[in-house]
Each structure stands twice: as C-alpha cells, then as structure tokens.
Motif scaffolding. Structure first.
Motif, PDB file in Angstrom:
ATOM      1  N   SER A  91     -34.074   8.683  -7.297  1.00 29.65           N
ATOM      2  CA  SER A  91     -34.894   9.007  -8.454  1.00 29.65           C
ATOM      3  C   SER A  91     -34.498   8.107  -9.619  1.00 29.65           C
ATOM      4  O   SER A  91     -33.400   7.553  -9.643  1.00 29.65           O
ATOM      5  CB  SER A  91     -34.748  10.483  -8.844  1.00 29.65           C
ATOM      6  OG  SER A  91     -33.410  10.763  -9.200  1.00 29.65           O
ATOM      7  N   SER A  92     -35.429   7.968 -10.560  1.00 28.62           N
ATOM      8  CA  SER A  92     -35.197   7.127 -11.733  1.00 28.62           C
ATOM      9  C   SER A  92     -36.096   7.598 -12.858  1.00 28.62           C
ATOM     10  O   SER A  92     -37.238   8.013 -12.609  1.00 28.62           O
ATOM     11  CB  SER A  92     -35.507   5.668 -11.409  1.00 28.62           C
ATOM     12  OG  SER A  92     -35.422   4.867 -12.566  1.00 28.62           O
ATOM     13  N   ASP A  93     -35.588   7.504 -14.083  1.00 28.92           N
ATOM     14  CA  ASP A  93     -36.437   7.851 -15.224  1.00 28.92           C
ATOM     15  C   ASP A  93     -37.447   6.740 -15.519  1.00 28.92           C
ATOM     16  O   ASP A  93     -38.339   6.909 -16.337  1.00 28.92           O
ATOM     17  CB  ASP A  93     -35.603   8.174 -16.453  1.00 28.92           C
ATOM     18  CG  ASP A  93     -34.762   7.001 -16.933  1.00 28.92           C
ATOM     19  OD1 ASP A  93     -34.788   5.926 -16.302  1.00 28.92           O
ATOM     20  OD2 ASP A  93     -34.068   7.163 -17.955  1.00 28.92           O
ATOM     21  N   THR A 100     -42.903   4.531 -15.519  1.00 30.12           N
ATOM     22  CA  THR A 100     -43.079   5.191 -16.814  1.00 30.12           C
ATOM     23  C   THR A 100     -42.900   4.197 -17.951  1.00 30.12           C
ATOM     24  O   THR A 100     -43.296   4.461 -19.078  1.00 30.12           O
ATOM     25  CB  THR A 100     -42.077   6.354 -16.967  1.00 30.12           C
ATOM     26  OG1 THR A 100     -40.754   5.845 -16.809  1.00 30.12           O
ATOM     27  CG2 THR A 100     -42.339   7.431 -15.939  1.00 30.12           C
TER      28      THR A 100
END
Length: 160
Positions: A76-78, A122
């Motif tokens: 996962s990653s922001d 994002t």
C-alpha cells in the motif's frame, strides 16, 4: 530469538559446557543462525520511474538472509489508491495475490519482470521525490520503504 552462532564469550571451554550447549540447541531445534526457519528480510535497489500518467511502476529487491521462505502478499502507498503485485511470465503481465521470497534468496522486482503497479495515483510524484510504501508479508512484519522517483527513462547501472 537472538542468534548465538559465531559468538564467543569469555571463559574456558569445558567439554561438559560444550555438551550442555549442544544438547540445549538440539532440544530447542536450533542448530545455527539460519536453521530457525524464519525469514530475515531486507529491501534495496528501490526506485520508481517518474510517472507520465495516473499509473506508475515500482521496482525493488527483497533479500532474504534467513532460513525460512516468505511471501510478499500486499503493498500500500499514500501515493495511489491501489498498489498491486504483478508477475511477468513470457512477456505477459498479470496481477497475482503474492510472490515468493525463497530462503537465502531474493525476490527481484524489475522492469520487464515482476513489479509493483501503482494505480489511480493520488499525486504524480516528480523526479527527486520519494514515495512511501508498506510491504506486507505472509510471515514477517510489514516493512516501510521510501522509494526514490527517478527519471522516466531511468535504467539501473548494476541491474537487479
């Protein structure tokens, strides 16, 4: 469990003490630093080519110095709504649930091979920035890695 192999403490070697230690190790099922069946993971050679769309790829090497195998199960990653693990076989890429990390071996994620796919970014990271990712495994604790963003055309000098 602490690894004791290769350490030498003060004192005189006694046959009785050596036999007691050997017996304790045998009873504990612990014959040396790598026979405990645990993975010992480290991550290196990480990079992300600067994305040119709302998707990006990530590459790195997960080395396992331990005596037990593990599996990369998720990432996962922001920086992305979704990060998937992809396998490439005979030039065909497909998403997989996990990739194996062999005991005393490594999992290489490289351009043209297995890799991470950052989908629905994002933000679009720029060269010189870093992208934080959390790697999760079947048996080992999660590892957070700061992946440097390289030029879109970057090719590692030493390969993976």
């Amino acid at each position: 469990m602490k690894r004791l192999a290769g350490r030498r403490g003060p004192g005189r070697p006694h046959a009785f003490a050596a036999a007691a230690v050997a017996g304790t190790l045998a009873l504990a099922g612990c014959g040396g630093p790598d026979s405990d069946g645990e993975a010992d993971l480290s991550v290196g050679s990480a990079y992300m080519p600067q994305p040119v769309s709302d998707m990006a790829a990530g590459f790195l090497v997960i080395s396992n110095g331990g005596g037990g195998a593990d599996r990369l199960t998720s990432v996962s990653s922001d920086a992305a709504d979704r990060v998937s693990v992809h396998e490439t076989v005979d030039g065909t890429m497909r998403e997989v649930d996990a990739l194996d990390i062999p005991a005393h071996g490594s999992l290489v994620l490289e351009s043209g091979g297995n890799h991470l796919m950052f989908e629905q970014l994002t933000r679009r990271p720029k060269q010189g920035q870093k992208v934080s990712v959390e790697l999760r495994f079947a048996h080992s604790d999660p590892v957070t890695v700061e992946i440097p963003v390289k030029p879109a055309t970057y090719i590692p000098k030493h390969g993976h």
